[in-house]
Design a protein around this motif. Structure first.
Motif, PDB file in Angstrom:
ATOM      1  N   ASP A  41       0.692  -1.073  -0.070  1.00 51.88           N
ATOM      2  CA  ASP A  41       0.163   0.184  -0.040  1.00 51.88           C
ATOM      3  C   ASP A  41       1.003   1.328  -0.113  1.00 51.88           C
ATOM      4  OD1 ASP A  41      -1.842   2.015   0.446  1.00 51.88           O
ATOM      5  OD2 ASP A  41      -2.795   1.188   2.212  1.00 51.88           O
ATOM      6  N   SER A  55      -0.103   4.473  -0.118  1.00 42.64           N
ATOM      7  CA  SER A  55      -0.612   5.621   0.390  1.00 42.64           C
ATOM      8  C   SER A  55       0.033   6.382   1.257  1.00 42.64           C
ATOM      9  CB  SER A  55      -2.209   5.083   0.968  1.00 42.64           C
ATOM     10  OG  SER A  55      -2.946   4.540   0.215  1.00 42.64           O
ATOM     11  N   ALA A  56      -0.356   7.711   1.479  1.00 39.55           N
ATOM     12  CA  ALA A  56       0.716   8.511   2.415  1.00 39.55           C
ATOM     13  C   ALA A  56       0.620   7.937   3.766  1.00 39.55           C
ATOM     14  CB  ALA A  56       0.210   9.761   2.300  1.00 39.55           C
TER      15      ALA A  56
END
Length: 627
Positions: free
Chosen positions: A294, A296-297
């Motif tokens: 993943d 994502s940030a």
């Protein structure tokens, strides 16, 4: 004494009768624990794609009337397992009227498929790329791993690996890193192979709940979609996800999900597994895509990778192990001249090289590594003919081209046969780049750098398939490689591709950019590598041509993703060119040069794609993005 002998005889007959009755009424045994198909970030942590079954097998519930008509097959004996048995046609069943009956049908079909494939040993290949984040390109490869072997589809779903590390004592030591290295991500290839089935032995109502979702088309095939969840306390490593069931014979054609619950400190990989209708009545496992991570940030990945697993060679017709080694046929070469006579020394040398060449081609084909002659060969042959005609090359024997079915970027020549890997054809962006790659091997032939004459001795062909890479090799010395590069440049400058060599330069620049991260993809097993130590060493003079590599130029396509050109029929190994509509590139992330992408084959039924009296061809996977 007679009485004693009679008692022994009676006891023996009784025990044999009891054993026969027990064998006739036995149920499938519990699924054996899969080897840890894993990655570990610490010595005590494992990431396992293969299910570990802990619960014992339970008796399957009674099926409804339509499901009872599904085919039943006896398990193959040890003798039968040595060679593929005739494929039994599935029984015709009444059309179901309820979703419960549909579930019963596809459960029965799944167990029928498992039995039908139990004595098959197809080739299985897994190529995996670890991922890291790039601000412009998103997740990109940081390193890669490659596995190739034969998959035993019997009870253990085991495999024999083609690749061995002579220095460190085996592929697992080399690629898995051993148990003493801390914080090393590890992958065990057999785990990816286990993803061919949702559950090999306990796929039934006793262990799973089935929930109908909707109808959906996959390609030309209308499917019924079901979500599958394991029952509480049904054991570890049960399938959790979704299946697509075609609505004609009610076979599973796609599985998407993972295994649950996972043991402590372990991971089960997610998988998207596809099947093709390559023979009447059965959809056989063909492609598996796995992905973790993943980006994502704020997310810290414990593991991030993409992997493609391909299975082919289901119909490799072999007898027992001894027959497999000795069944080498060499076609006789007849003198068709008006006056029959002994061959001159030069003619004898050429016939000898032809014999070695034919032996190698046949041995690689029987091992499931070389595609039979087909459409892709004719396309490659056209490019070679263009090079020969425009350079006035007149050879005593015609040049042949063949496709190696594996992913690593590789070419080699044996005699007058040029072999190029599927993976290399996949990533080449245009015909000029293909011509450049082929010109190097054609140059070896023109310069008389003949290799492989020792394989004219048939005893050198007597080895098992898993020893192919240890017994065959066609690497040239550095001086011959340098001469072939120089000659290839001359051939290209006099060819129809002379005005398109800038594209070749772009491809070589893209390859150089990714070479340090793609050592497994660039590791050749039969011929000379395109790059060594992270540096491209093939046709380096062309790498200076053309514009600079610029990812921001969306019309600059230097290399394609894997799977963008060639599709392989997993049953008979035939190779075809992928036909897809072009897809617009909207960002630099759409280019994905040399990268692994998901599979989305256009599914079709066997009857729709198999011509009368011809070998089946089906829609296989196009894992490229169309660029």
């Amino acid at each position: 004494m007679r009485t004693w002998n009679w008692i022994l005889t009676a006891a023996l007959l009784a025990s044999m009768s009891a054993a026969a009755q027990q064998a006739a009424g036995s149920q499938p045994s519990a699924q054996p624990p899969a080897p840890d198909a894993t990655q570990t970030t610490q010595p005590t942590q494992q990431a396992t794609p293969a299910p570990e079954q802990a619960a014992p097998a339970q008796a399957a519930p009674a099926q409804t009337a339509p499901a009872q008509t599904a085919p039943t097959q006896t398990a193959p004996t040890q003798t039968q397992a040595s060679q593929p048995a005739p494929i039994p046609p599935p029984a015709v069943v009444a059309a179901p009227t309820t979703m419960d009956q549909v579930v019963n049908l596809f459960i029965q079909r799944e167990h029928g498929l498992i039995k039908m494939l139990a004595n098959r040993t197809p080739v299985v290949e897994t190529y995996l790329q670890n991922l890291s984040a790039d601000p412009q390109l998103g997740p990109v490869p940081s390193e890669d791993h490659y596995f190739l072997g034969r998959l035993d589809m019997g009870e253990t779903v085991d495999r024999k690996d083609y690749l061995k590390d002579e220095e460190k004592g085996g592929m697992q030591t080399r690629l898995l890193g051993g148990f003493q290295k801390l914080y090393k991500v590890q992958y065990q290839p057999v785990g990816f192979s286990w993803m061919v089935y949702a559950d090999r032995t306990d796929f039934d109502r006793e262990h799973y709940d089935f929930h109908y979702v909707r109808r959906e088309f996959l390609g030309d095939v209308r499917c019924l979609v079901f979500d599958i969840t394991p029952k509480p306390k049904s054991g570890r490593g049960r399938f959790l996800g979704r299946v697509w069931v075609e609505d004609q014979d009610f076979n599973i054609v796609r599985l998407n999900g993972t295994y649950a619950p996972a043991p402590r400190n372990s991971y089960f990989f997610h998988m998207d597994s596809w099947r093709l209708n390559l023979i009447p009545g059965y959809w056989v496992p063909s492609f598996i895509y796995s992905e973790e991570g993943d980006f994502s940030a704020g997310v810290k990945n414990k593991l991030a990778f993409k992997a493609q697993t391909r299975i082919w060679g289901y119909d490799l017709k072999k007898g027992g192990k001894d027959d497999e080694l000795t069944n080498i046929r060499v076609d006789s070469v007849q003198d068709s001249s008006a006056t029959a006579q002994d061959a001159s020394p030069l003619q004898a040398e050429r016939v000898w090289q032809q014999q070695a060449e034919d032996n190698v081609v046949e041995r690689l084909t029987s091992a499931g590594l070389l595609a039979p002659e087909g459409d892709v060969d004719r396309i490659l042959q056209t490019v070679v003919n263009n090079l020969e005609v425009t350079n006035n090359i007149d050879l005593p024997r015609p040049v042949r081209t063949r496709v190696l079915l594996t992913a690593p970027l590789e070419t080699f020549s044996v005699g007058n046969t040029i072999v190029i890997s599927r993976g290399l054809v996949d990533v080449l962006p245009d015909e000029a780049s293909l011509a450049a790659v082929l010109s190097h091997e054609l140059a070896h032939i023109v310069l008389g750098h003949n290799l492989g004459s020792k394989y004219a001795f048939n005893d050198r062909m007597l080895f098992g398939d898993d020893s192919t890479y240890q017994n065959l090799g066609f690497k040239h010395i550095p001086e011959e490689e340098t001469a072939a590069d120089k000659k290839a440049l001359d051939l290209l400058k006099n060819s129809p591709y002379a005005q398109k060599l800038d594209n070749v330069g772009l491809f070589l620049k893209a390859l150089q950019l990714r070479a340090p991260q793609l050592s497994a993809l660039l590791t050749t097993h039969l011929g000379n590598p395109l790059a060594e130590g992270g540096t491209v060493n093939r046709l380096t003079a062309l790498s200076t041509l053309g514009p600079a590599l610029d990812n921001n130029k969306l019309d600059q396509i230097a290399a394609l993703p894997l799977g963008g050109r060639v599709k392989i029929n997993p049953w008979d190994d035939k190779a075809e060119m992928v036909k897809t509509a072009p897809v617009a590139i909207t960002s630099a992330r759409d280019k994905m040069p040399f990268e692994v992408t998901p599979f989305f084959p256009r599914l079709a039924r066997y009857a729709a794609v198999a011509a009368p009296n011809a070998a089946p061809t089906t829609a296989a996977a196009n894992s490229g993005s169309g660029n």
